[in-house]
Design a protein around this motif. Structure first.
Motif: not given
Length: 222
Positions: A124-139
């Motif tokens: 669950a905590f890993l998923f939450y950080y992935i959510g943070i990362l996706l909000g900043h990921a460039e193509r």
């Protein structure tokens, strides 16, 4: 903190896993429990040498891959634009693997706890950080929601990742709530994760088609 320092933390997790294997080995049985069902009941084992070596080796291989990605991606400059978030993902994943390794060893040393709930909380905590990362990921070609439509359009990439980031965070929260439901906790993680994947892929296709139709309409009007 720079990239080298963040990767040093990740290396530390890998080394820690290996050291724990060496220290714990004499006290462990010949076969270790390495798999549990949704209710937290052990249902598979692995020989001690393989079980103790598998996780550190896996973590080391993944770390090598993560180190190579920013160098081999054709859009490597885009990864540099969110490099701190990428680096912390590497740290969190290697830390997650180390945590799983410690949990397996602790369980086989006789410490009683629900291993499935333990792992689900960590996921669950890993998923939450992935959510943070996706909000900043460039193509790029390796990190993010990589569908034919997100890779073909920067607008589709950005909008899809904004949505995916929120959905992954929501999935993490639902997963944590699911820990209260015992043997059903796995489904509180699995179902939202599958729904999130389906929605993001479908949305990227829908948005791409909408943009293409708008572009065609504009061309026709000229």
């Amino acid at each position: 903190m720079n990239t080298r320092q963040r990767f040093a933390i990740a290396v530390g997790f890998v080394v820690l896993s290996a050291l724990i294997s060496v220290v714990a080995a004499p006290s462990l049985p010949d076969r270790l429990v390495t798999h549990w069902d949704a209710a937290g009941v052990p249902n598979d084992t692995m020989s001690k040498p393989v079980a103790l070596a598998f996780t550190p080796v896996l973590a080391a291989l993944l770390l090598g891959l993560f180190a190579a990605i920013p160098r081999i991606d054709p859009r490597r400059e885009n990864i540099q634009s969110f490099r701190p978030y990428y680096d912390w993902l590497v740290v969190i994943i290697t830390g997650f693997i180390a945590l799983v390794h410690v949990g397996v060893i602790a369980f086989n040393l006789g410490y009683a706890f629900d291993f499935t709930l333990f792992i689900l909380a960590a996921v669950a905590f890993l998923f939450y950080y992935i959510g943070i990362l996706l909000g900043h990921a460039e193509r790029n070609w390796f990190v993010g929601v990589r569908t034919p439509w997100t890779l073909s359009s920067e607008v589709v990439w950005n909008r899809t990742h904004a949505l995916a980031g929120r959905l992954f965070k929501l999935t993490a929260i639902i997963s944590l709530v699911g820990l209260l439901f015992g043997e059903y906790a796995l489904y509180f993680m699995l179902v939202p994760a599958l729904v999130t994947s389906a929605i993001t892929v479908g949305y990227s296709y829908y948005l791409y088609e909408q943009l293409e139709r708008s572009a065609d309409s504009s061309t026709d009007s000229l």
